[in-house]
Scaffold this active site. Structure first.
Site, short mmCIF file in Angstrom:
data_model
loop_
_atom_site.label_atom_id
_atom_site.label_comp_id
_atom_site.label_asym_id
_atom_site.label_seq_id
_atom_site.Cartn_x
_atom_site.Cartn_y
_atom_site.Cartn_z
N PRO A 30 0.83 -1.21 0.00
CA PRO A 30 0.00 0.00 0.00
C PRO A 30 0.86 1.26 0.00
CG PRO A 30 0.00 -1.05 2.17
CD PRO A 30 0.69 -1.98 1.23
N THR A 32 0.37 5.53 -0.32
CA THR A 32 -0.42 6.75 -0.45
C THR A 32 0.16 7.62 -1.56
OG1 THR A 32 -1.06 6.68 1.86
CG2 THR A 32 -1.09 8.85 0.80
N GLN A 107 -7.10 -1.19 1.42
CA GLN A 107 -6.53 -0.96 2.75
C GLN A 107 -7.37 0.08 3.50
OE1 GLN A 107 -2.88 1.22 3.85
NE2 GLN A 107 -2.16 -0.64 4.84
N HIS A 163 -5.32 -1.46 8.21
CA HIS A 163 -4.02 -0.83 8.49
C HIS A 163 -3.90 -0.65 10.02
CE1 HIS A 163 -0.51 1.55 8.32
NE2 HIS A 163 -0.84 2.42 7.38
N TYR A 168 -0.41 4.78 13.18
CA TYR A 168 -1.76 5.33 12.99
C TYR A 168 -2.71 4.75 14.05
CZ TYR A 168 0.47 7.08 8.86
OH TYR A 168 1.34 7.74 8.04
C1 FMN Z 1 5.16 6.82 -0.99
C2 FMN Z 1 4.81 5.78 0.06
C3 FMN Z 1 3.53 5.75 0.58
C4 FMN Z 1 3.18 4.76 1.54
N1 FMN Z 1 1.87 4.70 1.98
C5 FMN Z 1 1.49 3.67 2.79
C6 FMN Z 1 0.11 3.46 3.11
O1 FMN Z 1 -0.80 4.19 2.67
N2 FMN Z 1 -0.20 2.42 3.92
C7 FMN Z 1 0.77 1.58 4.43
O2 FMN Z 1 0.44 0.65 5.16
N3 FMN Z 1 2.07 1.74 4.10
C8 FMN Z 1 2.45 2.74 3.29
N4 FMN Z 1 3.77 2.84 2.89
C9 FMN Z 1 4.75 1.80 3.28
C10 FMN Z 1 4.86 0.74 2.18
O3 FMN Z 1 3.66 -0.02 2.09
C11 FMN Z 1 6.03 -0.25 2.44
O4 FMN Z 1 5.77 -0.96 3.62
C12 FMN Z 1 7.36 0.45 2.54
O5 FMN Z 1 7.55 1.35 1.46
C13 FMN Z 1 8.51 -0.55 2.56
O6 FMN Z 1 8.52 -1.34 1.39
P1 FMN Z 1 9.59 -1.02 0.21
O7 FMN Z 1 10.93 -1.03 0.87
O8 FMN Z 1 9.40 -2.14 -0.77
O9 FMN Z 1 9.27 0.33 -0.33
C14 FMN Z 1 4.14 3.84 1.97
C15 FMN Z 1 5.43 3.91 1.45
C16 FMN Z 1 5.78 4.84 0.50
C17 FMN Z 1 7.18 4.85 -0.08
#
Ligand code: FMN
Length: 345
Positions: A30, A32, A107, A163, A168
């Site tokens: 997920p 945002t 989510q 979530h 949060y």
């Molecule tokens: C731009 C951005 C927005 C994110 N928004 C959410 C979100 O809305 N909900 C959530 O549970 N995690 C959110 N995350 C965390 C990601 O789901 C993920 O756990 C995190 O980026 C680590 O994974 P990665 O190393 O593959 O990027 C966000 C991460 C990024 C980079």
């Protein structure tokens, strides 16, 4: 599948998880993106998720979608899960993902004290000038989660993820630093989990019996990477067993690196502990394609440590990362850059 990719085959093969047949073991994490003016996802959002599906992702997990209550969050470009225009927008998203052969989970998000709303932000203990939840606030939010879960079903989602990570609202209940309550919602882990478990139960009851319900949790907070909701596997077990008893069917264990042991004395990552404790399928995540060794991840997968691998940042600039990696076409993959968060390909 080319020879170089053969050791990774267990990640790219189709799988059925919690009854959902998926084209690969990769999920989209997920993220945002602030592309839903007035809370309504546009055609551009549908195309964005469709491209990741065409690129080989088995399960899309949407960005956080605000549940149907004014306290859930105030940012205007974050999507909502409410009947009417937002539901119609999501119906278009789910249809596009399905047309491309993928599956998609919504989510459900309540930002708690992180909503930036001061005294209008709802939190467990009213810290920093926020509104500490009491009395009828609890049933109101349970109804909001249930309403949004029903809207998710109407909009064509295949699964729902709650979530409960990253600092949060629900994680604020799980973390002793933000949960200072002395009633049945606060104190030891079996009390801190009471409200998150009630949310899980309310959402479970709102969903068709066979629809998977995923719960995302983490130790770390966005504003404190060293924070922990559980200082030992035993304390984690108290929390996860309560969530499972309430109806969680899959755990999505959020870590900054998927190859990091969650507790001293064992190499298991957090998703590995979730699966060992509950016996339920789990999703790992964290720096995959951005520094985590894929062969090591495949070995963990073959040992049954987790069922799915979620990809976050690497998918921002590489919608087809899964397909290209499976084909050994790694030369066509662009390294992740922070500026990928500014664009929306
Ligand atoms: C731009 C951005 C927005 C994110 N928004 C959410 C979100 O809305 N909900 C959530 O549970 N995690 C959110 N995350 C965390 C990601 O789901 C993920 O756990 C995190 O980026 C680590 O994974 P990665 O190393 O593959 O990027 C966000 C991460 C990024 C980079």
């Amino acid at each position: 599948m080319t020879a170089t990719i053969a050791p990774l085959a267990s990640l790219f093969e189709p799988a059925t998880v919690a009854g959902l047949p998926l084209r690969s073991r990769f999920a989209m994490a997920p993220m945002t993106r602030y592309r839903s003016p007035g809370g309504v996802p546009t055609a551009e959002v549908a195309a964005y998720y469709r491209r990741r599906t065409e690129g080989g992702v088995g399960l899309v997990i949407t960005e956080g979608i605000l549940v149907d209550h004014p306290s859930a969050g105030r940012e205007t470009a974050v999507p909502h899960l409410t009947p009417g225009a937002a539901e119609e927008g999501w119906r278009r998203v789910t249809a596009e993902v399905h047309a491309a052969g993928g599956r998609i989970a919504a989510q459900l998000w309540h930002q708690g004290g992180a909503s930036g709303a001061g005294s209008r932000a709802w939190t467990p203990s009213g810290l920093d000038g926020t509104h500490g939840m009491s009395g009828a606030d609890f049933p109101r939010l349970l109804s909001a989660y249930a309403r949004s879960a029903r809207t998710a079903v109407q909009a064509g989602f295949d699964a729902v993820e709650i979530h409960a990570a990253h600092g949060y609202l629900l994680d604020e209940f799980l973390w002793p630093v933000t949960n200072r309550r002395a009633d049945r919602f606060g104190g030891p882990a079996h009390h801190r989990v009471v409200f998150p478990a009630e949310v899980v139960r309310a959402v479970r009851e709102a969903l068709p019996a066979r629809m998977p319900l995923i719960v995302r949790f983490s130790q770390f907070k966005e504003r404190d990477y060293a924070a922990r909701i559980a200082s030992s596997p035993a304390e984690l077990a108290v929390i996860l067993e309560a969530l499972a008893a309430a109806g969680a069917g899959v755990f999505h264990a959020s870590q900054r690196r998927a190859d990091e042991p969650a507790f001293a004395g064992s190499g298991l990552n957090l998703a590995g502990w979730a699966k060992r404790i509950t016996g339920l399928p789990s999703i790992t995540v964290g720096s995959v394609g951005v520094g985590t060794d894929l062969a090591g991840l495949a070995e963990r997968r073959e040992r049954g440590e987790f069922d799915l691998v979620a990809l976050g940042r690497i998918l921002l600039g590489n919608p087809s990362w899964v397909r290209l990696t499976a084909a050994g076409r790694t030369g066509e993959i662009r390294a992740y850059r922070k500026t990928d968060e500014q664009v929306y390909p």
